[in-house]
Design an enzyme around this catalytic site. Structure first.
Site, short mmCIF file in Angstrom:
data_model
loop_
_atom_site.label_atom_id
_atom_site.label_comp_id
_atom_site.label_asym_id
_atom_site.label_seq_id
_atom_site.Cartn_x
_atom_site.Cartn_y
_atom_site.Cartn_z
N HIS A 60 60.56 -13.90 27.97
CA HIS A 60 60.75 -12.91 26.92
C HIS A 60 59.41 -12.78 26.22
O HIS A 60 58.63 -13.74 26.16
CB HIS A 60 61.81 -13.36 25.92
CG HIS A 60 61.88 -12.53 24.68
ND1 HIS A 60 62.51 -11.29 24.64
CD2 HIS A 60 61.37 -12.74 23.43
CE1 HIS A 60 62.40 -10.79 23.43
NE2 HIS A 60 61.72 -11.64 22.68
N CYS A 94 62.41 -6.39 27.71
CA CYS A 94 61.53 -6.64 26.57
C CYS A 94 60.06 -6.57 26.95
O CYS A 94 59.22 -6.13 26.15
CB CYS A 94 61.84 -8.02 25.97
SG CYS A 94 61.74 -9.38 27.18
#
Length: 214
Positions: free
Chosen positions: A70, A148
């Protein structure tokens, strides 16, 4: 292209740039061209990419440049990121930089990378993120095609004209050849805790407005 690691132990549609104050966002050295009476706030602000481990296999595969990561873009003391939810509005959210605990138990802060500099102001950055929100809706999130890291890459290019390191989102590229990879990742990972809190606030606010208007 090299990226400078930062030592820290803490654990769609392109926006219309004509709407923002400063257009010098491509990491150019313009110090020699600044006039004496130029606004001192034109000083360049660092653009940082904060990367988090999301899967235990990263411990064994990250050295090979492969992992489940992430990421969030940090600028002016705020970290901007993107996650998924089932509703047709923005999946972008803000957190305190490198606050893995606010993302969820599966997130572990890995490292910060200095991507470049931007001359956009703090307010400009918030407006840019807001302008990207319609293209990064929660219900458009996809683990492989729109995650993301895609958001961070686009935001980074707007802010400083540089892409994030390719290894951060290499899993998405590999999935074209190894489609079963997507099945490894739990669906609940789509929505970080910080985004859940933001989502609850938005839904509560909308429900309150509906009650008041009825």
């Amino acid at each position: 292209m090299s990226y400078q690691p930062i030592n820290n132990s803490q654990g769609g549609n392109q926006p219309n740039l004509c709407n923002f104050s400063f257009l010098n966002c491509f990491n150019q050295n313009t110090s020699s061209s600044h006039s004496e009476d130029e606004d001192p706030r034109m000083a360049q602000e660092p653009v940082i990419l904060n990367v988090y481990d999301m899967f235990w296999t990263n411990e064994y595969t990250s050295s090979l440049g492969i992992g489940v990561f992430h990421s969030g873009v940090e600028v002016y003391g705020t970290e901007y990121a993107y996650g998924g939810h089932p509703f047709p509005f923005s999946g972008t959210f803000e957190i305190v930089p490198r606050d893995a605990e606010n993302l969820g138990p599966q997130f572990k802060f890995k490292e910060s990378l200095h991507i470049g500099f931007t001359d956009f102001t703090d307010e400009d950055v918030k407006n840019i993120v807001e302008s990207m929100s319609s293209d990064y809706r929660g219900d458009k999130y996809h683990l492989i095609n729109r995650n993301c890291n895609h958001f961070c890459n686009e935001l980074s290019k707007v802010l400083c004209g540089r892409e994030i390191p390719s290894w951060v989102n290499r899993l998405a590229s590999m999935s074209n050849y190894l489609p079963f990879i997507e099945k490894w990742l739990p669906k609940e990972w789509l929505t970080p805790v910080a985004l859940e809190h933001s989502l609850e606030t938005s839904i509560s606010h909308d429900e309150t407005n509906d009650i008041q208007s009825s």
